[in-house]
Design an enzyme around this catalytic site. Sequence first.
Site, PDB file in Angstrom:
ATOM      1  N   GLU A  73       1.439   8.388  -5.838  1.00 10.45           N
ATOM      2  CA  GLU A  73       1.551   8.468  -7.346  1.00 10.45           C
ATOM      3  C   GLU A  73       2.152   9.974  -7.736  1.00 10.45           C
ATOM      4  O   GLU A  73       2.189  10.848  -6.921  1.00 10.45           O
ATOM      5  CB  GLU A  73       0.309   8.195  -8.254  1.00 10.45           C
ATOM      6  N   HIS A 115       7.143  -2.010  -9.326  1.00 11.58           N
ATOM      7  CA  HIS A 115       5.737  -1.955  -8.749  1.00 11.58           C
ATOM      8  C   HIS A 115       4.669  -3.142  -9.315  1.00 11.58           C
ATOM      9  O   HIS A 115       4.189  -3.983  -8.663  1.00 11.58           O
ATOM     10  CB  HIS A 115       5.024  -0.668  -8.795  1.00 11.58           C
TER      11      HIS A 115
END
Length: 302
Positions: free
Chosen positions: A216, A149
Amino acid sequence: MATKLLNPTHDVARRSWLDSASPGCGDFPLQNLPFGVFREARSTNTFRGGVAIGDQVLDLRALAGESLVTGNAAAALQACNSEALNGLLAMGPGAWSALRRSLFELLTENASEPVRQKVRRCLVPLTRIEHRLPTQPGDYTDFYTSIDHALNVGRLIFPDRPLTPNFQWLPIAYHGRVSSMGVSGQRFHRPRGQRLAPGTSTPIFGPCTHLDYELELAIYVGPGNDLGHPIRLDAADNHIFGIGLLNDWSARDHQFWEMAPLGPFLGKNFATTVSPWIVTLEALAPYRLAWTRPTDHPQPLS
């Protein structure tokens, strides 16, 4: 499929007497048993702890009244008779595991008919409940942890140096605001703040025009530590109760203007939403895989 049998609660061959908890019937088979806090929808009843099983929620306050659980598990069950699961999380892995195993045995097809009848009285359909935050968090920290990421985002902003020098040496994180945390599905106001339009040098004030969220993991920490006394890495598992899904909402246009040099502020703390269910670390244990840092990457300090 579980990779190995760690204890009887991981046995994928075990079945529940509740048909909706059969494998392939949904997210909550016998081997999952995630924890949350609920009440009957549009009722005046207080919120209390529950465990999802099939298309039902096992009301842990009602179950405590049936006197089916004893010992360490009974104490853990009593800790769930609250509007938050903080008391249970504070008890540690011994109590967590004892309660999970007791619930498993009550719900397995080997349970006697008298036991089944008592447990049935404690079941509430998922379609008839409303949720709230499973815990009352005292604090939370948002960690930037995935190198994939970080590289993907970094290449968009700094193609020649996508990773900051500290990324592979220590956890990069910022503290969030617990007062703006809520359970998944809640509504919140679109934030207002400053943003700097492209090609301008003076910011303007107004509603966010680039609302975003990041999917998340929420990691729920149970027993804490005294200030100044760190938790050893090899003891971390004794402090982690479980995980859930988390949406980190972001006002990107506000965030990018206000975050230099100290980091996110109002653009990141107006809303954070979490799943109503916490999947215990023990339930996930069979799927755990070893990880080794690539040898050509910086290695952890001693």
